[in-house]
Write a protein that holds these residues in place. Structure first.
Motif, PDB file in Angstrom:
ATOM      1  N   HIS A 186       1.087  -0.947  -0.092  1.00  9.85           N
ATOM      2  CA  HIS A 186       0.332   0.302  -0.232  1.00  9.85           C
ATOM      3  C   HIS A 186       1.231   1.267   0.265  1.00  9.85           C
ATOM      4  O   HIS A 186       1.623   1.828   1.059  1.00  9.85           O
ATOM      5  N   ASP A 187       1.231   1.460  -1.316  1.00  8.08           N
ATOM      6  CA  ASP A 187       1.503   3.196  -1.492  1.00  8.08           C
ATOM      7  C   ASP A 187       0.453   3.995  -2.919  1.00  8.08           C
ATOM      8  O   ASP A 187       1.045   4.153  -3.312  1.00  8.08           O
ATOM      9  N   VAL A 188       0.067   4.682  -1.773  1.00  8.52           N
ATOM     10  CA  VAL A 188      -0.971   5.297  -2.940  1.00  8.52           C
ATOM     11  C   VAL A 188      -0.832   6.759  -2.582  1.00  8.52           C
ATOM     12  O   VAL A 188      -0.812   7.493  -1.974  1.00  8.52           O
ATOM     13  N   TYR A 189      -0.721   7.446  -4.432  1.00  4.00           N
ATOM     14  CA  TYR A 189      -0.386   8.218  -4.661  1.00  4.00           C
ATOM     15  C   TYR A 189      -2.078   8.950  -4.908  1.00  4.00           C
ATOM     16  O   TYR A 189      -2.606   8.437  -5.824  1.00  4.00           O
ATOM     17  N   ILE A 190      -2.015  10.574  -4.754  1.00  6.89           N
ATOM     18  CA  ILE A 190      -3.310  11.078  -4.775  1.00  6.89           C
ATOM     19  C   ILE A 190      -3.364  12.490  -5.136  1.00  6.89           C
ATOM     20  O   ILE A 190      -2.809  13.391  -4.083  1.00  6.89           O
ATOM     21  N   PHE A 191      -3.990  12.723  -5.761  1.00  6.37           N
ATOM     22  CA  PHE A 191      -4.238  14.589  -5.804  1.00  6.37           C
ATOM     23  C   PHE A 191      -5.335  14.989  -5.629  1.00  6.37           C
ATOM     24  O   PHE A 191      -6.611  13.920  -6.688  1.00  6.37           O
ATOM     25  N   ASN A 192      -5.364  15.840  -5.057  1.00  4.80           N
ATOM     26  CA  ASN A 192      -7.132  16.138  -5.046  1.00  4.80           C
ATOM     27  C   ASN A 192      -6.886  17.564  -5.218  1.00  4.80           C
ATOM     28  O   ASN A 192      -6.344  18.197  -5.130  1.00  4.80           O
ATOM     29  N   ILE A 193      -7.929  18.041  -5.264  1.00  2.00           N
ATOM     30  CA  ILE A 193      -8.478  20.374  -5.530  1.00  2.00           C
ATOM     31  C   ILE A 193      -9.306  20.741  -4.433  1.00  2.00           C
ATOM     32  O   ILE A 193     -10.155  19.845  -4.440  1.00  2.00           O
ATOM     33  N   ASP A 194      -8.645  21.252  -3.603  1.00  2.00           N
ATOM     34  CA  ASP A 194     -10.084  21.202  -2.625  1.00  2.00           C
ATOM     35  C   ASP A 194     -10.549  23.366  -2.803  1.00  2.00           C
ATOM     36  O   ASP A 194      -9.365  23.764  -2.342  1.00  2.00           O
TER      37      ASP A 194
ATOM     38  N   CYS B  48      -3.647  20.059  -3.851  1.00  2.00           N
ATOM     39  CA  CYS B  48      -3.566  18.506  -2.464  1.00  2.00           C
ATOM     40  C   CYS B  48      -2.758  17.509  -2.944  1.00  2.00           C
ATOM     41  O   CYS B  48      -2.971  16.635  -3.729  1.00  2.00           O
ATOM     42  N   PHE B  49      -1.498  17.170  -2.604  1.00  2.28           N
ATOM     43  CA  PHE B  49      -0.839  16.148  -2.947  1.00  2.28           C
ATOM     44  C   PHE B  49      -0.670  14.941  -1.519  1.00  2.28           C
ATOM     45  O   PHE B  49      -0.034  16.084  -0.605  1.00  2.28           O
ATOM     46  N   GLU B  50      -1.331  14.097  -2.215  1.00  5.57           N
ATOM     47  CA  GLU B  50      -1.615  13.002  -0.100  1.00  5.57           C
ATOM     48  C   GLU B  50      -0.872  11.873  -0.695  1.00  5.57           C
ATOM     49  O   GLU B  50      -0.536  11.679  -1.647  1.00  5.57           O
ATOM     50  N   GLN B  51       0.153  11.398   0.176  1.00  3.68           N
ATOM     51  CA  GLN B  51       0.606   9.897  -0.021  1.00  3.68           C
ATOM     52  C   GLN B  51      -0.325   9.265   1.267  1.00  3.68           C
ATOM     53  O   GLN B  51       0.324   9.260   2.177  1.00  3.68           O
ATOM     54  N   SER B  52      -0.525   7.547   0.608  1.00  8.57           N
ATOM     55  CA  SER B  52      -0.782   6.965   1.790  1.00  8.57           C
ATOM     56  C   SER B  52      -0.761   5.934   2.474  1.00  8.57           C
ATOM     57  O   SER B  52      -0.546   5.243   0.854  1.00  8.57           O
ATOM     58  N   ILE B  53       0.705   6.073   3.219  1.00  3.95           N
ATOM     59  CA  ILE B  53       1.792   4.680   2.773  1.00  3.95           C
ATOM     60  C   ILE B  53       1.418   3.640   3.758  1.00  3.95           C
ATOM     61  O   ILE B  53       0.864   3.838   5.276  1.00  3.95           O
ATOM     62  N   GLY B  54       0.902   2.292   3.814  1.00  5.58           N
ATOM     63  CA  GLY B  54       0.135   1.562   4.717  1.00  5.58           C
ATOM     64  C   GLY B  54      -0.777   1.107   4.853  1.00  5.58           C
ATOM     65  O   GLY B  54      -1.089   0.928   6.112  1.00  5.58           O
ATOM     66  N   GLY B  55      -1.607   1.834   4.621  1.00  5.57           N
ATOM     67  CA  GLY B  55      -3.048   1.962   4.857  1.00  5.57           C
ATOM     68  C   GLY B  55      -3.640   4.036   5.344  1.00  5.57           C
ATOM     69  O   GLY B  55      -5.034   3.712   5.963  1.00  5.57           O
ATOM     70  N   GLY B  56      -2.364   4.849   5.725  1.00 10.38           N
ATOM     71  CA  GLY B  56      -3.321   6.420   6.431  1.00 10.38           C
ATOM     72  C   GLY B  56      -2.015   6.642   5.821  1.00 10.38           C
ATOM     73  O   GLY B  56      -0.837   6.106   6.198  1.00 10.38           O
ATOM     74  N   HIS B  57      -2.230   7.745   7.335  1.00  9.13           N
ATOM     75  CA  HIS B  57      -1.760   8.936   7.639  1.00  9.13           C
ATOM     76  C   HIS B  57      -0.505   8.881   8.871  1.00  9.13           C
ATOM     77  O   HIS B  57       0.295   9.888   9.163  1.00  9.13           O
ATOM     78  N   ALA B  58      -1.184   7.893   9.209  1.00  6.36           N
ATOM     79  CA  ALA B  58      -0.373   8.247  10.958  1.00  6.36           C
ATOM     80  C   ALA B  58       1.149   7.746  11.460  1.00  6.36           C
ATOM     81  O   ALA B  58       1.942   8.208  11.567  1.00  6.36           O
TER      82      ALA B  58
ATOM     83  N   GLY C  10       3.830   8.442   5.333  1.00  2.26           N
ATOM     84  CA  GLY C  10       2.574   9.261   4.536  1.00  2.26           C
ATOM     85  C   GLY C  10       1.974  10.589   5.017  1.00  2.26           C
ATOM     86  O   GLY C  10       2.633  11.278   5.584  1.00  2.26           O
ATOM     87  N   GLY C  11       1.400  11.144   4.180  1.00  6.51           N
ATOM     88  CA  GLY C  11       0.713  12.757   4.723  1.00  6.51           C
ATOM     89  C   GLY C  11       0.092  13.177   3.541  1.00  6.51           C
ATOM     90  O   GLY C  11      -0.127  12.485   2.547  1.00  6.51           O
ATOM     91  N   ALA C  12      -0.328  14.571   3.493  1.00  4.63           N
ATOM     92  CA  ALA C  12      -0.719  15.416   2.644  1.00  4.63           C
ATOM     93  C   ALA C  12       0.256  17.235   2.485  1.00  4.63           C
ATOM     94  O   ALA C  12       0.200  17.489   3.842  1.00  4.63           O
ATOM     95  N   ARG C  13      -0.253  17.857   1.374  1.00  2.00           N
ATOM     96  CA  ARG C  13       0.252  18.696   1.357  1.00  2.00           C
ATOM     97  C   ARG C  13      -0.933  19.547   0.425  1.00  2.00           C
ATOM     98  O   ARG C  13      -0.693  19.078  -0.555  1.00  2.00           O
ATOM     99  N   TRP C  14      -0.933  20.681   1.159  1.00  2.12           N
ATOM    100  CA  TRP C  14      -1.222  21.975  -0.192  1.00  2.12           C
ATOM    101  C   TRP C  14      -0.818  22.987  -0.385  1.00  2.12           C
ATOM    102  O   TRP C  14       0.310  23.059   0.132  1.00  2.12           O
TER     103      TRP C  14
END
Length: 129
Positions: free
Chosen positions: A18-26, A35-45, A48-52
């Motif tokens: 699980h290494d998901v890259y996500i791009f959002n418009i907020d 918004c650039f997100e990355q979810s590693i191993g199923g979550g952000h805790a 991973g994380g997010a950056r606007w």
């Protein structure tokens, strides 16, 4: 937030499945709508994380936004931005959302399931996608 693209890029050095890259418009953050997100191993805790970011912050961001878009399966966003070099941030957001919405293409149930698998699972090797 409106998800423009996402894809699981595992296995990677960070995680095997699980290494998901996500791009959002907020739209709730007009100053920093990308918004650039990355979810590693199923979550952000843990990882991973997010950056606007704002339009003028993209090139200074060490996260390599073009590569992130490619990994999120929406490299067309960078191409659209390059095609409109004089456009302001609000115009680019509008263009991205228009292209993302696009004309609705009917998809069969099997196509929808296949797209879900492609976004969430990596199949490598000779027959990998």
């Amino acid at each position: 937030m409106i998800e423009i693209g996402s894809r699981n890029n595992a296995p990677t050095p960070q995680h095997q499945i699980h290494d998901v890259y996500i791009f959002n418009i907020d739209l709730s953050r007009p100053a920093t709508p990308f918004c650039f997100e990355q979810s590693i191993g199923g979550g952000h805790a843990e990882q991973g994380g997010a950056r606007w970011l704002a339009l003028d912050e993209l090139d200074a961001w060490p996260g390599e936004w073009r590569e992130h878009l490619r990994k999120a399966d929406c490299a067309w966003v960078a191409e659209l931005m390059d095609a409109h070099p004089g456009a302001d941030q609000a115009m680019l957001v509008s263009l991205i959302l228009q292209r993302h919405a696009g004309p609705a293409k009917p998809a069969s149930r099997l196509q929808k399931i296949g797209r879900w698998f492609k976004r969430n699972f990596y199949v490598g090797g000779r027959y990998g996608v």
